[in-house]
Design a protein around this motif. Structure first.
Motif, PDB file in Angstrom:
ATOM      1  N   HIS A  24      15.180   1.762 -21.107  1.00  0.00           N
ATOM      2  CA  HIS A  24      15.284   0.574 -21.909  1.00  0.00           C
ATOM      3  C   HIS A  24      13.710  -0.217 -21.625  1.00  0.00           C
ATOM      4  CE1 HIS A  24      17.330  -3.309 -23.309  1.00  0.00           C
ATOM      5  NE2 HIS A  24      16.590  -3.986 -22.554  1.00  0.00           N
ATOM      6  N   LEU A  25      13.256  -0.740 -22.894  1.00  0.00           N
ATOM      7  CA  LEU A  25      11.682  -1.006 -22.937  1.00  0.00           C
ATOM      8  C   LEU A  25      11.699  -2.364 -23.728  1.00  0.00           C
ATOM      9  CD1 LEU A  25       8.992  -0.605 -21.458  1.00  0.00           C
ATOM     10  CD2 LEU A  25       8.639   0.828 -23.119  1.00  0.00           C
ATOM     11  N   PHE A  26      10.935  -3.356 -23.523  1.00  0.00           N
ATOM     12  CA  PHE A  26      10.528  -4.383 -24.526  1.00  0.00           C
ATOM     13  C   PHE A  26      12.010  -4.842 -25.063  1.00  0.00           C
ATOM     14  CE2 PHE A  26       6.585  -1.965 -24.658  1.00  0.00           C
ATOM     15  CZ  PHE A  26       6.088  -2.625 -23.777  1.00  0.00           C
ATOM     16  N   GLY A  27      13.056  -5.101 -24.268  1.00  0.00           N
ATOM     17  CA  GLY A  27      14.235  -5.577 -24.812  1.00  0.00           C
ATOM     18  C   GLY A  27      15.031  -4.626 -25.804  1.00  0.00           C
ATOM     19  N   ARG A  28      14.731  -3.444 -25.878  1.00  0.00           N
ATOM     20  CA  ARG A  28      15.418  -2.532 -26.871  1.00  0.00           C
ATOM     21  C   ARG A  28      15.772  -1.328 -26.112  1.00  0.00           C
ATOM     22  NH1 ARG A  28      12.075  -1.505 -32.075  1.00  0.00           N
ATOM     23  NH2 ARG A  28      14.338  -0.633 -32.612  1.00  0.00           N
ATOM     24  N   ASP A  29      16.863  -0.581 -26.380  1.00  0.00           N
ATOM     25  CA  ASP A  29      17.576   0.469 -25.911  1.00  0.00           C
ATOM     26  C   ASP A  29      16.709   1.764 -26.645  1.00  0.00           C
ATOM     27  OD1 ASP A  29      19.077  -0.504 -23.990  1.00  0.00           O
ATOM     28  OD2 ASP A  29      20.788  -0.797 -25.462  1.00  0.00           O
ATOM     29  N   LEU A  30      16.010   2.588 -25.786  1.00  0.00           N
ATOM     30  CA  LEU A  30      15.167   3.414 -26.652  1.00  0.00           C
ATOM     31  C   LEU A  30      15.985   4.952 -26.518  1.00  0.00           C
ATOM     32  CD1 LEU A  30      11.618   2.796 -25.210  1.00  0.00           C
ATOM     33  CD2 LEU A  30      12.642   2.145 -27.311  1.00  0.00           C
ATOM     34  N   PHE A  31      16.341   5.311 -25.596  1.00  0.00           N
ATOM     35  CA  PHE A  31      17.149   6.467 -25.623  1.00  0.00           C
ATOM     36  C   PHE A  31      17.759   6.548 -23.993  1.00  0.00           C
ATOM     37  CE2 PHE A  31      12.927   7.761 -24.278  1.00  0.00           C
ATOM     38  CZ  PHE A  31      13.005   8.383 -22.980  1.00  0.00           C
ATOM     39  N   ASP A  32      18.700   7.555 -24.082  1.00  0.00           N
ATOM     40  CA  ASP A  32      19.462   8.038 -22.969  1.00  0.00           C
ATOM     41  C   ASP A  32      18.907   9.332 -22.263  1.00  0.00           C
ATOM     42  OD1 ASP A  32      20.874   5.535 -23.061  1.00  0.00           O
ATOM     43  OD2 ASP A  32      22.513   6.482 -24.191  1.00  0.00           O
ATOM     44  N   ILE A  33      18.930   9.451 -21.006  1.00  0.00           N
ATOM     45  CA  ILE A  33      18.632  10.854 -20.445  1.00  0.00           C
ATOM     46  C   ILE A  33      20.083  11.178 -19.725  1.00  0.00           C
ATOM     47  CG2 ILE A  33      17.369  12.279 -18.598  1.00  0.00           C
ATOM     48  CD1 ILE A  33      15.352   9.924 -18.827  1.00  0.00           C
ATOM     49  N   LYS A  34      20.562  12.181 -20.407  1.00  0.00           N
ATOM     50  CA  LYS A  34      21.936  12.826 -20.110  1.00  0.00           C
ATOM     51  C   LYS A  34      21.901  13.840 -19.158  1.00  0.00           C
ATOM     52  CE  LYS A  34      23.894  11.159 -24.524  1.00  0.00           C
ATOM     53  NZ  LYS A  34      24.528  11.495 -25.880  1.00  0.00           N
ATOM     54  N   TRP A  35      22.937  14.011 -18.292  1.00  0.00           N
ATOM     55  CA  TRP A  35      23.139  15.188 -17.467  1.00  0.00           C
ATOM     56  C   TRP A  35      23.064  16.454 -18.018  1.00  0.00           C
ATOM     57  CZ3 TRP A  35      22.360  14.641 -12.477  1.00  0.00           C
ATOM     58  CH2 TRP A  35      22.700  13.260 -11.896  1.00  0.00           C
ATOM     59  N   TYR A  36      23.297  16.634 -19.436  1.00  0.00           N
ATOM     60  CA  TYR A  36      23.258  17.955 -19.727  1.00  0.00           C
ATOM     61  C   TYR A  36      21.752  18.404 -20.239  1.00  0.00           C
ATOM     62  CZ  TYR A  36      25.180  21.963 -22.359  1.00  0.00           C
ATOM     63  OH  TYR A  36      25.808  23.078 -22.746  1.00  0.00           O
ATOM     64  N   SER A  37      20.876  17.348 -20.498  1.00  0.00           N
ATOM     65  CA  SER A  37      19.719  17.724 -20.599  1.00  0.00           C
ATOM     66  C   SER A  37      19.053  18.146 -19.444  1.00  0.00           C
ATOM     67  CB  SER A  37      18.538  16.522 -21.222  1.00  0.00           C
ATOM     68  OG  SER A  37      19.426  16.205 -22.567  1.00  0.00           O
ATOM     69  N   ILE A  38      19.392  17.247 -18.196  1.00  0.00           N
ATOM     70  CA  ILE A  38      18.964  17.593 -16.890  1.00  0.00           C
ATOM     71  C   ILE A  38      19.279  18.900 -16.462  1.00  0.00           C
ATOM     72  CG2 ILE A  38      18.896  16.869 -14.569  1.00  0.00           C
ATOM     73  CD1 ILE A  38      17.204  14.929 -16.342  1.00  0.00           C
ATOM     74  N   ALA A  39      20.346  19.461 -16.991  1.00  0.00           N
ATOM     75  CA  ALA A  39      20.866  20.884 -16.488  1.00  0.00           C
ATOM     76  C   ALA A  39      20.070  22.071 -17.210  1.00  0.00           C
ATOM     77  CB  ALA A  39      22.330  20.911 -17.020  1.00  0.00           C
ATOM     78  N   TYR A  40      19.908  21.552 -18.480  1.00  0.00           N
ATOM     79  CA  TYR A  40      18.892  22.569 -19.107  1.00  0.00           C
ATOM     80  C   TYR A  40      17.438  22.832 -18.355  1.00  0.00           C
ATOM     81  CZ  TYR A  40      21.588  24.312 -23.092  1.00  0.00           C
ATOM     82  OH  TYR A  40      22.415  24.983 -24.061  1.00  0.00           O
ATOM     83  N   ILE A  41      16.963  21.529 -18.243  1.00  0.00           N
ATOM     84  CA  ILE A  41      15.716  21.584 -17.513  1.00  0.00           C
ATOM     85  C   ILE A  41      15.610  22.079 -16.114  1.00  0.00           C
ATOM     86  CG2 ILE A  41      13.742  19.656 -16.569  1.00  0.00           C
ATOM     87  CD1 ILE A  41      14.443  18.263 -18.748  1.00  0.00           C
ATOM     88  N   ALA A  42      16.541  21.905 -15.301  1.00  0.00           N
ATOM     89  CA  ALA A  42      16.725  22.280 -14.046  1.00  0.00           C
ATOM     90  C   ALA A  42      17.085  23.728 -14.085  1.00  0.00           C
ATOM     91  CB  ALA A  42      18.103  21.643 -13.286  1.00  0.00           C
TER      92      ALA A  42
END
Length: 292
Positions: A24-42
């Motif tokens: 969340h930046l400058f009063g706007r929701d930019l994006f979400d970091i999801k567990w599935y993305s973290i799983a791929y990276i991990a």
């Protein structure tokens, strides 16, 4: 709710969320970091670290300097192969629409990822003039990390749940949003245990306690053989994919995931049986031992 608490686990009581972090930046929701993305990276990062450890052992088919390039090719193969494989095997309609590019909507096929990774390794080995099958052996030993983290992410997301279970089963879980909200097998955790932890243990033993790494194709054969067997068995505890409900592939024993495992088991058995015939004298890139 009280009845569930006495006999099984209510998924909501675990307080798990698909989203790890809201940006969340400058009063706007930019994006979400999801567990599935973290799983791929991990999976990729831990796999890369383990690969570097294996490359320090005698008889490595490549040098440490090749690792980053290999990870790039393998990652590209996982993403492209997994997505295209999902479209081919589970959702053909994506092939004729822009939906195939909407990775954030989910939908990846492990079997497609295997094909994509194999193609990536072939291209990598050709570019560097390396033995692609021996390189594949090393990559196979790293794959269980990604499988483990991926299945844990499936569980956190409350997706790919299992079939109805005895409510008295201590680890049965009520996943809300499923038909009737009844206790089910946490098949995602079964897969994390077998395809992740146990499969890694088998490959670890074969790599470090035997000379399997000197038999081209033996390690990748062990990987696809045992993955195929584990996945085939677990499918008996897992609900068929929603698009196959009411169709032929809904029947136990012929789930799409099970049918795709048959050539894996056969191919793995063949690679293991013929591995010794491919053995040749290995001059190590890392270490100080040559093995014939």
């Amino acid at each position: 709710m009280i009845l569930h608490a006495l006999t099984s686990i209510d998924f909501n009581d675990l307080h798990l969320s698909k989203v790890l972090l809201h940006i969340h930046l400058f009063g706007r929701d930019l994006f979400d970091i999801k567990w599935y993305s973290i799983a791929y990276i991990a999976g990729i990062v831990v796999g890369w670290m383990y690969l570097m450890r294996m490359l320090r052992a005698p008889g490595a088919p490549m040098a440490s300097r090749h690792a980053e390039d290999l990870v790039f090719y393998a990652t590209l193969g996982i993403i492209l192969g997994g997505r295209i494989g999902y479209a081919l095997f589970y959702a053909p309609q994506l092939l004729i629409s822009l939906g195939i590019f909407k990775l954030w909507d989910g939908g990846m096929s492990f079997h497609g990822g295997v094909i994509g990774t194999t193609i990536g390794i072939l291209l990598f080995a050709r570019r560097h003039k390396l033995d692609w099958l021996r390189v594949h052996d090393y990559v196979a030993c790293c794959a269980p990390f990604g499988l483990f983290f991926g299945r844990i992410a499936n569980f956190v997301n409350g997706e790919l749940w299992g079939k109805p279970a005895d409510p008295n089963l201590p680890w049965a879980i009520v996943f809300h949003g499923t038909p009737n909200d009844i206790a089910r097998h946490p098949s995602q955790l079964y897969e994390a245990g077998l395809e992740g932890i146990l499969l890694f243990a088998i490959l670890w033993f074969a790599f470090w306690r035997t000379k399997a790494r000197y038999d081209p194709g033996k390690l990748v054969g062990l990987f696809i053989l045992f993955y195929g067997l584990f996945r085939y068995v677990i499918e008996f505890f897992r609900e068929p994919d929603s698009q196959f409900v009411g169709k032929f592939f809904e029947n136990p024993g012929v789930h799409m995931g099970q049918l795709l495992c048959v050539p894996m088991v056969l191919g793995g058995a063949y690679l293991i049986a013929t591995a010794k015939g491919r053995r040749q004298r290995v001059t190590p890139i890392a270490g100080d031992e040559a093995v014939s």
